[in-house]
Design a protein around this motif. Sequence first.
Motif, PDB file in Angstrom:
ATOM      1  N   HIS A   1       0.837  -1.264  -0.082  1.00 36.13           N
ATOM      2  CA  HIS A   1       0.030  -0.044   0.002  1.00 36.13           C
ATOM      3  C   HIS A   1       0.577   1.311   0.180  1.00 36.13           C
ATOM      4  CE1 HIS A   1      -3.570  -2.662   0.908  1.00 36.13           C
ATOM      5  NE2 HIS A   1      -2.929  -3.204   1.939  1.00 36.13           N
ATOM      6  N   PRO A   2       1.038   1.960  -0.925  1.00 36.64           N
ATOM      7  CA  PRO A   2       1.543   3.451  -1.155  1.00 36.64           C
ATOM      8  C   PRO A   2       0.728   4.409  -0.555  1.00 36.64           C
ATOM      9  CG  PRO A   2       0.796   2.640  -3.125  1.00 36.64           C
ATOM     10  CD  PRO A   2       0.419   1.555  -2.428  1.00 36.64           C
TER      11      PRO A   2
ATOM     12  N   CYS B   1      -4.804   4.983  -0.251  1.00 36.04           N
ATOM     13  CA  CYS B   1      -3.730   4.090  -1.037  1.00 36.04           C
ATOM     14  C   CYS B   1      -3.895   4.572  -2.363  1.00 36.04           C
ATOM     15  CB  CYS B   1      -4.065   2.785  -0.930  1.00 36.04           C
ATOM     16  SG  CYS B   1      -2.978   1.670  -1.474  1.00 36.04           S
TER      17      CYS B   1
ATOM     18  N   ASN C   1      -2.515   2.854  -4.906  1.00 31.59           N
ATOM     19  CA  ASN C   1      -2.975   1.644  -5.520  1.00 31.59           C
ATOM     20  C   ASN C   1      -4.517   2.243  -5.780  1.00 31.59           C
ATOM     21  OD1 ASN C   1      -4.608  -0.485  -6.577  1.00 31.59           O
ATOM     22  ND2 ASN C   1      -2.783  -1.921  -5.829  1.00 31.59           N
TER      23      ASN C   1
ATOM     24  N   HIS D   1      -7.309  -0.132  -5.143  1.00 35.78           N
ATOM     25  CA  HIS D   1      -7.410  -0.248  -3.540  1.00 35.78           C
ATOM     26  C   HIS D   1      -8.538   1.123  -2.867  1.00 35.78           C
ATOM     27  CE1 HIS D   1      -4.028  -2.921  -2.802  1.00 35.78           C
ATOM     28  NE2 HIS D   1      -4.475  -3.571  -3.423  1.00 35.78           N
TER      29      HIS D   1
ATOM     30  N   LEU E   1     -10.201   2.052   0.341  1.00 39.97           N
ATOM     31  CA  LEU E   1      -8.904   2.219   1.250  1.00 39.97           C
ATOM     32  C   LEU E   1      -8.539   3.648   1.371  1.00 39.97           C
ATOM     33  CD1 LEU E   1      -5.533  -0.194   1.162  1.00 39.97           C
ATOM     34  CD2 LEU E   1      -6.130   2.094   2.593  1.00 39.97           C
TER      35      LEU E   1
HETATM   36 CU    CU Z   1      -3.348  -0.416  -1.071  1.00 44.83          CU
END
Ligand code: CU
Length: 466
Positions: free
Chosen positions: A381-382, A432, A434, A437, A442
Amino acid sequence: MIAGLALLAFLAWSWWQSRLPGSYDVTSYGEIDDGGAQPAAHEHFGVAALTGPKGKPDYSLTLTAEKAPVRLASGQEVNAWTFDGSAPGPEIRVRRGDLVQVTLLNKDIGDGVTVHWHGLDVPNAEDGVAGVTQNAVEEGDRYVYRFRPEQVGTFWYHTHQDASQGVKQGLFGALVVEPRKKSRGLDLALPVHTFSGHTAIGTHDDVWRRAVPAGTPVRLRLINTDSSVARFRTSGMASVVAIDGASITPTSLLPDEVLEIGAGGRYDVAFRMPNGVASVSVVNSKAALALSPDGTGTPPVTGSGPVFDPGARTNGYTGYAQAKFDRTFDLTISKKVGFLNGRPGRHWALNGKLYPRVPMFEVAKGDLVRIDLNNDSGSVHPMHLHGHHFVVLTRNGKAVSPWSTDTLLMLPHEKYSVAFRASNPGLWMLHCHNLQHAADGLTMHVMYAGVTTPYRAGKSAHNDPE
Ligand code: CU
Ligand code: C2O
């Protein structure tokens, strides 16, 4: 029997209350977490008033969002959503302190579009988040962004309306802020993106060769615009000189060292052009840039060495190690069985809660804030905070050499402590990068005490930030 009915009733209730209303105020969900500070006396203030400076712009540009075919260097054509007919969109290069004005026009993106200035700490109303800081710009409409960048470095811009779709389709571009006094040499911004399965540096999905005289100072700005980690191999005496738009003490790369950049992140590398080939290749793809004095060079086959670790280098940040924090938050990312907007499944949870009932971190202007992040999941998770940048303090409980980041790459089961100064009032996303996500829940917000937004997220409001 009664237990069965009770379970059924509970499930029905969970399903019912998980469904998002047609439109909703993102601040009205979730639980306010004050990070352990006394409630600050505050006035109410609205997001919409937090605009950039007035006056005559030093730099102005119109970006037109439109669908267009894009031809990659290999000849491959992809259907893209573009700014000005190209993906990546036009590179924006401005100077520190310039008053920048960008007019966004939406020609035919039915989903709507916005522009978010990833990594630039702009005033809140210029941040480009649909349903939070503005309404998505509908077909035929426009929106004007104004800000004066005080950071120097590598950033990027992208849509923040239905971002998981829009960015993937091509609604992004590079954004570079140069110092007032420009340095000599070759300076290239290199957004890396995967278009319909074809990974490209800019539009180069194969080896991009360029002639560069030996001795030329070179700076390459690597930007990962995808939703997964991008890995790079370099050859030719490169040093990493900046991360996420913040300079670090230049550190030479070891032979075969790999640069691993999380989604949304940027690394700048710099070197003096050697007499042979200097190259950077995207691992597991055909995309590469090969610089050589006569322009015919080929990237050498290199091994796969250790991954560059900024926490193990000297970055020139003293950090906030001895500091007293005004607020400290915990943020644990995990998976949880439940209903997300009526969909049953195992979904991303923040501190055990599913979107939109996730925590909201409340801060006040001037606070020094720490967040203890815990990736309690098997995924990468960035984590990206808008409007601020983090200084990284610890990883897995151990002190690191601090560095500044706006998009912190967290590997599975990693824990980090990060700190930031709350110096930019507003209502800011923390999510996040992504983007799938994020679209799957997220995502959450950092709010300054007293902030309100006139905008609404949700289907009927036609605002969907993720
Ligand atoms: Cu993520
Ligand atoms: Cu690069 Cu919330 O975005």
